[in-house]
Design a protein around this motif. Structure first.
Motif, PDB file in Angstrom:
ATOM      1  N   ASN A 237       0.823  -1.211   0.000  1.00 26.50           N
ATOM      2  CA  ASN A 237       0.000   0.000   0.000  1.00 26.50           C
ATOM      3  C   ASN A 237       0.853   1.256   0.000  1.00 26.50           C
ATOM      4  O   ASN A 237       0.485   2.256  -0.611  1.00 26.50           O
ATOM      5  CB  ASN A 237      -0.949  -0.006   1.203  1.00 26.50           C
ATOM      6  CG  ASN A 237      -2.028  -1.045   1.052  1.00 26.50           C
ATOM      7  OD1 ASN A 237      -2.415  -1.391  -0.054  1.00 26.50           O
ATOM      8  ND2 ASN A 237      -2.507  -1.566   2.170  1.00 26.50           N
ATOM      9  N   GLY A 238       2.003   1.204   0.660  1.00 27.63           N
ATOM     10  CA  GLY A 238       2.911   2.346   0.647  1.00 27.63           C
ATOM     11  C   GLY A 238       3.490   2.601  -0.731  1.00 27.63           C
ATOM     12  O   GLY A 238       3.740   3.749  -1.106  1.00 27.63           O
ATOM     13  N   LEU A 239       3.699   1.543  -1.486  1.00 30.59           N
ATOM     14  CA  LEU A 239       4.194   1.675  -2.857  1.00 30.59           C
ATOM     15  C   LEU A 239       3.061   1.839  -3.869  1.00 30.59           C
ATOM     16  O   LEU A 239       3.273   1.767  -5.056  1.00 30.59           O
ATOM     17  CB  LEU A 239       5.050   0.466  -3.218  1.00 30.59           C
ATOM     18  CG  LEU A 239       6.383   0.382  -2.478  1.00 30.59           C
ATOM     19  CD1 LEU A 239       7.061  -0.948  -2.761  1.00 30.59           C
ATOM     20  CD2 LEU A 239       7.281   1.534  -2.876  1.00 30.59           C
ATOM     21  N   GLN A 240       1.851   2.004  -3.377  1.00 31.48           N
ATOM     22  CA  GLN A 240       0.658   2.270  -4.179  1.00 31.48           C
ATOM     23  C   GLN A 240       0.271   1.104  -5.086  1.00 31.48           C
ATOM     24  O   GLN A 240      -0.255   1.312  -6.171  1.00 31.48           O
ATOM     25  CB  GLN A 240       0.832   3.564  -4.980  1.00 31.48           C
ATOM     26  CG  GLN A 240       1.040   4.746  -4.078  1.00 31.48           C
ATOM     27  CD  GLN A 240       1.570   5.958  -4.797  1.00 31.48           C
ATOM     28  OE1 GLN A 240       1.954   5.876  -5.942  1.00 31.48           O
ATOM     29  NE2 GLN A 240       1.625   7.059  -4.096  1.00 31.48           N
ATOM     30  N   LEU A 241       0.580  -0.129  -4.652  1.00 28.83           N
ATOM     31  CA  LEU A 241       0.068  -1.294  -5.362  1.00 28.83           C
ATOM     32  C   LEU A 241      -1.422  -1.378  -5.083  1.00 28.83           C
ATOM     33  O   LEU A 241      -1.881  -1.058  -3.982  1.00 28.83           O
ATOM     34  CB  LEU A 241       0.772  -2.567  -4.886  1.00 28.83           C
ATOM     35  CG  LEU A 241       2.256  -2.642  -5.200  1.00 28.83           C
ATOM     36  CD1 LEU A 241       2.869  -3.877  -4.557  1.00 28.83           C
ATOM     37  CD2 LEU A 241       2.511  -2.655  -6.684  1.00 28.83           C
ATOM     38  N   CYS A 242      -2.191  -1.806  -6.039  1.00 30.47           N
ATOM     39  CA  CYS A 242      -3.639  -1.740  -5.968  1.00 30.47           C
ATOM     40  C   CYS A 242      -4.235  -3.006  -5.358  1.00 30.47           C
ATOM     41  O   CYS A 242      -4.988  -3.716  -6.017  1.00 30.47           O
ATOM     42  CB  CYS A 242      -4.209  -1.519  -7.357  1.00 30.47           C
ATOM     43  SG  CYS A 242      -3.438  -0.177  -8.234  1.00 30.47           S
TER      44      CYS A 242
END
Length: 177
Positions: free
Chosen positions: A169-174
């Motif tokens: 989530n920190g790396l913006q994976l969905c």
């Protein structure tokens, strides 16, 4: 330093330190590597070459051919046939590919509903069925039209599933539930 790698070191790691009780920086979760696989649709060399070229265009690294040995009963010799191609991304190449994948490839996929929650605590696997979501391959469609989906394995240096979800989530994976 690449923008996405900079985001990891300056935002994600600091968020993780603030949200959890970490004794040493070596215990922070990391992205270790990404392995990409393209299977060859047939056992001929031209399909192996098209897989090699597609992975080279997508990642910028030279992939290698993985082969399977088949024993022929008549001659009692083993013969190897190309099965697919593989490339492993680490370091800066990992962050470059992940940035391109997140912000160029995923938005081009029709009816994208997010990535399913990971089942394992340190490895996340998925298949990208439409390899032509990589815009570099579109002009070369006749050479790559027989290729099947791109298999991706993302290896996280995490101890728990919650750490992996936090890192993703920190790396913006969905990730979607």
């Amino acid at each position: 330093m690449h923008l996405y790698k900079n985001h990891y070191f300056n935002v994600v790691q600091r968020d993780f330190i603030l949200c959890s009780n970490i004794a040493t920086p070596s215990m922070l979760p990391t992205l270790e590597k990404i392995c990409l696989y393209l299977e060859t649709p047939g056992v001929n060399n031209s399909s192996a070459v098209s897989s090699l070229c597609a992975l080279k265009i997508i990642t910028g690294q030279i992939p290698y051919v993985s082969s399977e040995k088949i024993k022929v009963k008549r001659h009692k010799k083993s013969k190897s046939h190309p099965v697919g191609c593989k490339v492993t991304l680490r370091g800066l190449q990992l962050y470059k590919f992940l940035f391109k994948f997140m912000f160029n490839v995923l938005p081009r996929i029709r009816q994208f509903e997010g990535l399913k929650l990971p089942l394992h605590r340190s490895v996340y696997c998925f298949v990208l069925k439409d390899i032509f979501a990589f815009e570099e391959l579109i002009p070369l469609f006749p050479y790559f039209e027989t290729l099947t989906g791109l298999k991706c394995q993302v290896f996280f240096g995490t101890n728990t599933k919650e750490d992996m979800l936090f890192l993703g989530n920190g790396l913006q994976l969905c990730f979607v539930p």
